[in-house]
Design a protein around this motif. Sequence first.
Motif, mmCIF file in Angstrom:
data_model
loop_
_atom_site.group_PDB
_atom_site.id
_atom_site.type_symbol
_atom_site.label_atom_id
_atom_site.label_comp_id
_atom_site.label_asym_id
_atom_site.label_seq_id
_atom_site.Cartn_x
_atom_site.Cartn_y
_atom_site.Cartn_z
ATOM 1 N N ARG A 46 -6.085 -17.378 -3.437
ATOM 2 C CA ARG A 46 -5.382 -18.331 -4.384
ATOM 3 C C ARG A 46 -4.712 -19.394 -3.621
ATOM 4 N N TYR A 47 -4.473 -19.092 -2.460
ATOM 5 C CA TYR A 47 -3.726 -20.051 -1.561
ATOM 6 C C TYR A 47 -4.543 -20.580 -0.355
ATOM 7 N N LYS A 48 -4.075 -21.661 0.412
ATOM 8 C CA LYS A 48 -5.191 -22.173 1.427
ATOM 9 C C LYS A 48 -5.081 -20.918 2.808
ATOM 10 N N GLY A 49 -3.930 -20.268 2.798
ATOM 11 C CA GLY A 49 -3.892 -19.169 3.638
ATOM 12 C C GLY A 49 -2.856 -18.078 3.203
ATOM 13 N N PHE A 50 -1.799 -17.943 3.855
ATOM 14 C CA PHE A 50 -1.041 -16.590 3.320
ATOM 15 C C PHE A 50 -0.126 -17.278 1.945
ATOM 16 N N ALA A 51 0.024 -16.284 1.247
ATOM 17 C CA ALA A 51 0.767 -16.781 -0.121
ATOM 18 C C ALA A 51 2.355 -17.019 0.372
ATOM 19 N N GLU A 52 2.847 -17.371 -0.833
ATOM 20 C CA GLU A 52 4.164 -17.573 -0.777
ATOM 21 C C GLU A 52 5.004 -16.008 -0.614
ATOM 22 N N THR A 53 6.053 -16.135 0.355
ATOM 23 C CA THR A 53 6.486 -14.597 0.297
ATOM 24 C C THR A 53 7.283 -14.235 -0.614
ATOM 25 N N ASN A 54 7.158 -12.889 -0.958
ATOM 26 C CA ASN A 54 7.738 -12.056 -2.235
ATOM 27 C C ASN A 54 7.145 -12.405 -3.517
ATOM 28 N N LEU A 55 6.898 -13.498 -4.103
ATOM 29 C CA LEU A 55 6.427 -13.943 -5.467
ATOM 30 C C LEU A 55 6.966 -13.052 -6.475
ATOM 31 N N GLN A 56 8.324 -13.144 -6.218
ATOM 32 C CA GLN A 56 9.235 -12.566 -7.376
ATOM 33 C C GLN A 56 8.958 -10.971 -7.661
ATOM 34 N N ARG A 57 8.610 -10.320 -6.420
ATOM 35 C CA ARG A 57 8.402 -8.925 -6.873
ATOM 36 C C ARG A 57 9.536 -8.119 -5.878
ATOM 37 N N PRO A 58 9.949 -6.892 -6.569
ATOM 38 C CA PRO A 58 10.987 -6.298 -5.510
ATOM 39 C C PRO A 58 10.704 -5.966 -4.396
ATOM 40 N N GLU A 59 11.622 -5.883 -3.383
ATOM 41 C CA GLU A 59 11.357 -5.650 -1.972
ATOM 42 C C GLU A 59 11.322 -3.902 -2.118
ATOM 43 N N THR A 60 10.532 -3.464 -1.261
ATOM 44 C CA THR A 60 10.041 -2.150 -0.989
ATOM 45 C C THR A 60 10.997 -1.633 0.058
ATOM 46 N N LYS A 61 10.945 -0.169 0.109
ATOM 47 C CA LYS A 61 11.516 0.381 1.328
ATOM 48 C C LYS A 61 10.984 0.088 2.857
ATOM 49 N N PHE A 62 9.721 0.188 2.606
ATOM 50 C CA PHE A 62 8.745 -0.462 3.991
ATOM 51 C C PHE A 62 9.105 -1.783 4.373
ATOM 52 N N GLU A 63 9.409 -2.733 3.418
ATOM 53 C CA GLU A 63 9.671 -4.212 3.576
ATOM 54 C C GLU A 63 10.827 -4.376 4.264
ATOM 55 N N LEU A 64 11.863 -3.638 3.724
ATOM 56 C CA LEU A 64 13.373 -3.808 4.227
ATOM 57 C C LEU A 64 13.353 -3.324 5.708
ATOM 58 N N LYS A 65 12.607 -2.233 6.168
ATOM 59 C CA LYS A 65 12.421 -1.645 7.294
ATOM 60 C C LYS A 65 11.847 -2.496 8.254
ATOM 61 N N GLY A 66 10.837 -3.350 7.789
ATOM 62 C CA GLY A 66 10.270 -4.224 8.663
ATOM 63 C C GLY A 66 11.124 -5.541 9.062
ATOM 64 N N LYS A 67 11.860 -5.969 8.025
ATOM 65 C CA LYS A 67 12.692 -7.254 8.092
ATOM 66 C C LYS A 67 13.806 -6.740 9.100
ATOM 67 N N LYS A 68 14.243 -5.417 9.004
ATOM 68 C CA LYS A 68 15.439 -4.821 10.135
ATOM 69 C C LYS A 68 15.094 -5.107 11.441
ATOM 70 N N ALA A 69 13.555 -4.691 11.516
ATOM 71 C CA ALA A 69 12.912 -4.701 12.829
ATOM 72 C C ALA A 69 12.535 -6.047 13.321
ATOM 73 N N GLY A 70 13.019 -7.079 12.530
ATOM 74 C CA GLY A 70 12.821 -8.450 12.949
ATOM 75 C C GLY A 70 11.286 -8.967 12.600
ATOM 76 N N ARG A 71 10.496 -8.371 11.865
ATOM 77 C CA ARG A 71 9.068 -8.756 11.538
ATOM 78 C C ARG A 71 9.277 -9.572 10.280
ATOM 79 N N ASP A 72 8.250 -10.722 10.294
ATOM 80 C CA ASP A 72 8.013 -11.480 9.147
ATOM 81 C C ASP A 72 7.107 -10.613 7.887
ATOM 82 N N ILE A 73 7.290 -11.022 6.798
ATOM 83 C CA ILE A 73 6.326 -10.498 5.587
ATOM 84 C C ILE A 73 5.362 -11.669 5.345
ATOM 85 N N PHE A 74 4.013 -11.161 5.398
ATOM 86 C CA PHE A 74 2.781 -11.630 5.053
ATOM 87 C C PHE A 74 2.292 -11.361 3.636
ATOM 88 N N GLU A 75 1.995 -12.229 3.040
ATOM 89 C CA GLU A 75 1.138 -11.894 1.609
ATOM 90 C C GLU A 75 0.046 -12.537 1.299
#
Length: 233
Positions: free
Chosen positions: A188-217
């Motif tokens: 639907r996008y040229k590459g990765f989608a917009e981050t989050n897309l208005q969905r709630p954050e998950t437990k694993f997502e928060l853990k990844g962010k705390k570890a300094g990792r970016d989110i890819f959708e």
Amino acid sequence: MNAYGSIRSFVLRAGRMTEAQQRDYDNLSSKWCIPFSQSHINYSDIFGNTGNVIVEIGFGMGQATSLIAEQNPDTNYIGIEVHRPGVGRLLGEIAKKNLSNLFIIEYDAVEVLETMIPDNSVQGFHVFFPDPWPKKKHHKRRLIKRPFTDTLCAKLACGGFIHMATDWEPYARFAMEELNATAGLKNRYKGFAETNLQRPETKFELKGKKAGRDIFELVYEKTDEQAAENCRT
């Protein structure tokens, strides 16, 4: 054994259930869990309506799942998970929020899709933060790869989507290659989608962010002409 052999995308861990999770599992699973079977699901029998159905594969502890269902009461949701503590946790949320549009299947998602989900019937798949299996020798265990992506496409209704999120960039790029190679799907996008897309954050997502990792959708939809023809037949 599933159609792709004995290799599974998960490892069952004997996680200890809390007293609340065990109580909710014992008291609520008969009402909100759909037993695994070798026959197709009739969605209207389960939900009492003919609304769109979205399937989440691997909902973890289910906090985001229950929020999505609560925020979208006119959409029907099926969550698939093999880890019983998460099932018990989500059952408690379903009861607390009085949700009538969310049911659970406690079984291997690959086998559920092969036997229970009719072709051309699902409006969307949510695959949020699946196990990235980072070691090369374990890449064969990754969920989002062919031929499973072909199965996901077959189950999607025309215009339906696959929405994947991960905090592991190598897996995101691997999944993009696999989805790009899946006939009947289009990014639907040229590459990765917009981050989050208005969905709630998950437990694993928060853990990844705390570890300094970016989110890819990634968001892919079933729009190919051949897939559309299959929907009409």
